[in-house]
Design an enzyme around this catalytic site. Structure first.
Site, PDB file in Angstrom:
ATOM      1  N   GLU A  52       9.798  24.854  15.119  1.00  0.00           N
ATOM      2  CA  GLU A  52      10.441  25.523  16.267  1.00  0.00           C
ATOM      3  C   GLU A  52       9.419  26.329  17.071  1.00  0.00           C
ATOM      4  O   GLU A  52       9.437  26.326  18.297  1.00  0.00           O
ATOM      5  CB  GLU A  52      11.577  26.442  15.803  1.00  0.00           C
ATOM      6  CG  GLU A  52      12.759  25.712  15.187  1.00  0.00           C
ATOM      7  CD  GLU A  52      13.597  24.910  16.189  1.00  0.00           C
ATOM      8  OE1 GLU A  52      13.340  24.995  17.402  1.00  0.00           O
ATOM      9  OE2 GLU A  52      14.498  24.182  15.730  1.00  0.00           O
ATOM     10  N   ARG A  73       8.629  25.234  20.956  1.00  0.00           N
ATOM     11  CA  ARG A  73       9.075  26.153  22.008  1.00  0.00           C
ATOM     12  C   ARG A  73       7.951  27.054  22.500  1.00  0.00           C
ATOM     13  O   ARG A  73       7.728  27.182  23.705  1.00  0.00           O
ATOM     14  CB  ARG A  73      10.224  27.021  21.511  1.00  0.00           C
ATOM     15  CG  ARG A  73      11.399  26.179  21.051  1.00  0.00           C
ATOM     16  CD  ARG A  73      12.639  27.016  20.862  1.00  0.00           C
ATOM     17  NE  ARG A  73      13.573  26.351  19.954  1.00  0.00           N
ATOM     18  CZ  ARG A  73      14.870  26.558  19.929  1.00  0.00           C
ATOM     19  NH1 ARG A  73      15.413  27.411  20.748  1.00  0.00           N
ATOM     20  NH2 ARG A  73      15.645  25.927  19.062  1.00  0.00           N
ATOM     21  N   ASP A 127      14.650  12.557  14.406  1.00  0.00           N
ATOM     22  CA  ASP A 127      14.526  12.259  15.844  1.00  0.00           C
ATOM     23  C   ASP A 127      13.139  12.326  16.502  1.00  0.00           C
ATOM     24  O   ASP A 127      12.563  11.308  16.897  1.00  0.00           O
ATOM     25  CB  ASP A 127      15.527  13.118  16.649  1.00  0.00           C
ATOM     26  CG  ASP A 127      15.519  14.617  16.285  1.00  0.00           C
ATOM     27  OD1 ASP A 127      14.636  15.035  15.526  1.00  0.00           O
ATOM     28  OD2 ASP A 127      16.399  15.347  16.776  1.00  0.00           O
ATOM     29  N   GLU A 143      20.300  16.553  25.141  1.00  0.00           N
ATOM     30  CA  GLU A 143      19.889  15.147  24.897  1.00  0.00           C
ATOM     31  C   GLU A 143      20.566  14.112  25.795  1.00  0.00           C
ATOM     32  O   GLU A 143      19.933  13.138  26.221  1.00  0.00           O
ATOM     33  CB  GLU A 143      20.100  14.783  23.422  1.00  0.00           C
ATOM     34  CG  GLU A 143      19.178  15.517  22.447  1.00  0.00           C
ATOM     35  CD  GLU A 143      19.578  16.965  22.177  1.00  0.00           C
ATOM     36  OE1 GLU A 143      20.727  17.332  22.496  1.00  0.00           O
ATOM     37  OE2 GLU A 143      18.735  17.733  21.662  1.00  0.00           O
TER      38      GLU A 143
HETATM   39  C1  DMJ Z   1      15.545  21.232  20.992  1.00  0.00           C
HETATM   40  O1  DMJ Z   1      15.017  22.373  20.455  1.00  0.00           O
HETATM   41  C2  DMJ Z   1      14.616  20.081  20.857  1.00  0.00           C
HETATM   42  O2  DMJ Z   1      14.990  19.092  21.734  1.00  0.00           O
HETATM   43  C3  DMJ Z   1      14.572  19.515  19.469  1.00  0.00           C
HETATM   44  O3  DMJ Z   1      13.763  18.387  19.363  1.00  0.00           O
HETATM   45  C4  DMJ Z   1      15.925  19.164  18.988  1.00  0.00           C
HETATM   46  N1  DMJ Z   1      16.952  20.009  19.402  1.00  0.00           N
HETATM   47  C5  DMJ Z   1      16.890  20.995  20.388  1.00  0.00           C
HETATM   48  C6  DMJ Z   1      17.925  20.878  21.471  1.00  0.00           C
HETATM   49  O4  DMJ Z   1      19.090  20.286  21.126  1.00  0.00           O
END
Ligand code: DMJ
Length: 622
Positions: A249, A253, A382, A516
């Site tokens: 995270e 971010r 993902d 998404e």
């Molecule tokens: C985001 O922090 C990023 O896209 C991450 O890869 C997955 N989920 C969240 C948003 O849904």
């Protein structure tokens, strides 16, 4: 010498009174003489001593004649400099003649030869400064900044699109202003209770919304807000915390947000902060295999994994989503360690046997063996797939290993996980030890955009096929929104028990402002220009405005099938970083952050393509 002997006329020890009337005449005369001599001396000092003011200032203010002298050339008042002057004049004349000859030479050269000379000189200066350990005050090498093209974009031609784009900017303003007003400096905003919100994903690092929103503010040309955010980063963003953070995270971010802010604005503070944070994340890789821990204490450098993750495993979507940022960190810091760490992750993966060609979500960092065989293109898996493709694109298509891993993995996903419902909706299921769970997460919906982005490079003539798959996934995800009461998508939807694209479990019915589905609309719009993608995006805007907008910002909702919203009271930082950015780009022209120059990290932070011939140039227009 005793002090009394210095005072013969003012006081004598045997005299009872010092009254001047009691002086004798001779004594009075001598006194007068002494006073007049003293006064003469004082006047002499004022008029005849050289530049007394400088003398005083030299004594009291410690400034010297040298310090106050601003002349840089030789002093013409120097009497002994006549001979020097002649020599100097001769030298100036010689230099002049030399410069004239060089200019004449240059004028005879062809323009591209001149251009090459300039480039060679520039490269030499850069190399010299790096070679000498040419570091700036923060131990970073000198880098010549070039802004890649399309950092900001022109107004859309079509009036309706222009209006819609302006609406998205207004939404961003509402989200940002509310955060600033009620939660400035906190990680996120609680828009209903109008206060700050902190998630333990960031330990005690603060300001997630500020860093996540920087690039969105920039691309929407909200420069006043961008400057306020920059100022906060400069003065208050602090990574010296004794707290445990999520490596993934914080990377996507904070590191991603700072890198984008640097590449868009050229402000050094962002490069410095990104590298500083990147260095703090490096101890996470201290495991027997080099597969990083999920959690890391930034002060002690001690890492561990989530206690719930299959026998102490690291997670595919976490350790597999560092590649883009770490390649840029090496580029910006001159330190190859970042790139080495993420390239080693691939080495470990490539040595392992993959069940049906699939990558399980869990991998033990001590043994280097897979944990539980759970495969997903949604949560836990993902962005690993996303980063394989984007690593290849970001390397200007030189990273053949990343390319092969991506297309092989996608083939295995198509064969083992992709299915069509009875009524023709394509979905990507989850795989548990060989059995399929017919569920698709909101997170999985990003795959439509990813497959569209990679379709062009698909091996064996599969471009058209992959574009169809991408369009089908976009349609399924749109259905997951359309089949709810609030017209917002659930966290997960199922294709079993007689339902299609509907959440059946109460704990899967929430919507937390995730991006998404809109991300996929944006990619599909760019590649097809089919107007339905803009329409679908606009439907989402209306639902967000109707059900998520509150006076103090935007909130997620607990049940998208309920007749009215029950707020979760969180404005997620990714709403500003991703959801609003992708919406804005959906209603922008294609030359705004064009895909041939920019690749988005998984938090929608744009990172420039690293050109193989190193010909990145600043954009003339900007
Ligand atoms: C985001 O922090 C990023 O896209 C991450 O890869 C997955 N989920 C969240 C948003 O849904």
């Amino acid at each position: 010498m005793p002090v009394a002997t210095l005072l013969p006329f003012t006081a004598t020890p045997n005299r009872k009174s010092a009254n001047p009337t009691s002086f004798r005449l001779t004594e009075k005369f001598i006194l007068l003489l002494v006073f007049s001599a003293f006064i003469t001396l004082c006047f002499g000092a004022i008029f005849f001593l050289p530049d007394s003011s400088k003398l005083l200032s030299g004594v009291f203010f410690h400034s010297s004649a040298v310090e106050t002298n601003t002349h840089t050339g030789p002093d013409s008042s120097d009497a002994g400099s006549a001979g020097n002057d002649d020599r100097l004049l001769a030298k100036i004349k010689k230099d002049h003649e030399k410069a004239l000859l060089e200019a004449k030479d240059t004028l005879q050269k062809l323009p591209d030869v001149i251009q090459n000379d300039i480039l060679a000189d520039k490269a030499k200066v850069t190399k010299e400064s790096m070679g000498k350990g040419g570091k700036d005050g923060n131990n970073l090498p000198f880098i010549e900044y070039h802004r890649p093209p399309g950092a900001t974009g022109l107004e859309p031609q079509d009036p309706e699109t222009r209006e819609r784009r302006a609406k998205i900017k207004e939404m961003m303003k509402h989200a940002w202003d509310s955060y600033k007003r009620y939660a400035w400096g906190s990680n996120e905003l609680r828009p209903v209770s109008k206060q700050g919100h902190s998630s333990n994903l960031f330990g005690s690092i603060k300001g997630a919304t500020i860093v996540d929103a920087l690039d969105t503010l920039y691309i929407m040309e909200m420069f006043e807000e961008f400057d306020a955010a920059t100022d906060w980063v400069e003065k208050s963003l602090d990574f010296n915390v004794n707290a445990e953070v999520s490596v993934f995270e914080v990377n996507i971010r904070f590191v991603g947000g700072l890198l984008s802010a640097y590449y868009l604005s050229g402000k050094e503070v962002f490069r410095r902060k990104a590298v500083e944070l990147g260095e703090k994340l490096l101890p996470a890789f201290k495991t027997p295999t080099g597969i990083p821990w999920a959690l890391l204490n930034l002060k002690s450098g001690i890492g561990r994994n989530w206690p719930w993750a299959s026998g102490g495993s690291s997670i595919l979507a976490e350790y597999g989503t560092l590649h883009l940022e770490f390649m840029h960190l090496s580029r910006l810091s001159g330190n190859p360690e970042f790139a080495q760490k993420v390239m080693n992750i691939r080495k470990v993966l490539n040595r392992l046997e993959k069940p049906q060609g699939l990558y399980p979500n869990y991998l033990n960092p001590n043994s280097g063996q897979w944990g539980q065989h759970h495969v997903s293109v949604g949560g836990l898996g993902d962005s690993f797939y996303e980063y394989l493709l984007k690593a290849w694109l970001m390397s200007d298509k030189t990273d053949e290993e990343g390319k092969k891993m991506y297309y092989d993995a996608l083939q295995a996903i198509e064969t083992n996980l992709m299915r069509k419902s009875t009524n023709g909706l394509t979905y990507i299921a989850e795989w548990k030890g060989g059995l399929l769970e017919h569920k698709m997460g909101h997170l999985t919906c990003f795959a439509g955009g990813m497959i569209a982005l990679g379709a062009d490079g698909a091996p064996g003539d599969k471009t058209g096929h992959q574009m169809e798959q991408a369009a089908e996934i976009a349609r399924t995800c749109h259905e997951s929104y359309a089949r709810t009461t609030l017209k917002l998508g659930p966290e997960a939807f199922r294709f079993d028990g007689g339902v299609e694209a509907i959440a059946t479990r109460q704990n899967e019915k929430y919507f937390i402002l995730r991006p998404e589905v809109i991300e996929t609309y944006m990619y599909m719009w760019r590649f097809t220009h089919d107007p339905k993608y803009r329409e679908w995006g606009w439907e989402a805007v209306q639902a967000l405005e109707q059900h998520c907008r509150v006076e103090g910002g935007y909130s997620g909702v607990r049940d998208v099938y309920a007749s009215s919203p029950n707020y979760d009271d969180v404005q997620q930082s990714f709403y500003l970083a991703e959801t609003l950015k992708y919406l804005y780009l959906l209603f922008s022209e294609d030359d705004h952050l064009p895909f041939e120059h920019w690749v988005f990290n998984t938090e929608a932070h744009p990172l420039p393509v690293i050109r193989k011939d190193k010909t990145d140039r600043p954009n003339e227009v900007e």
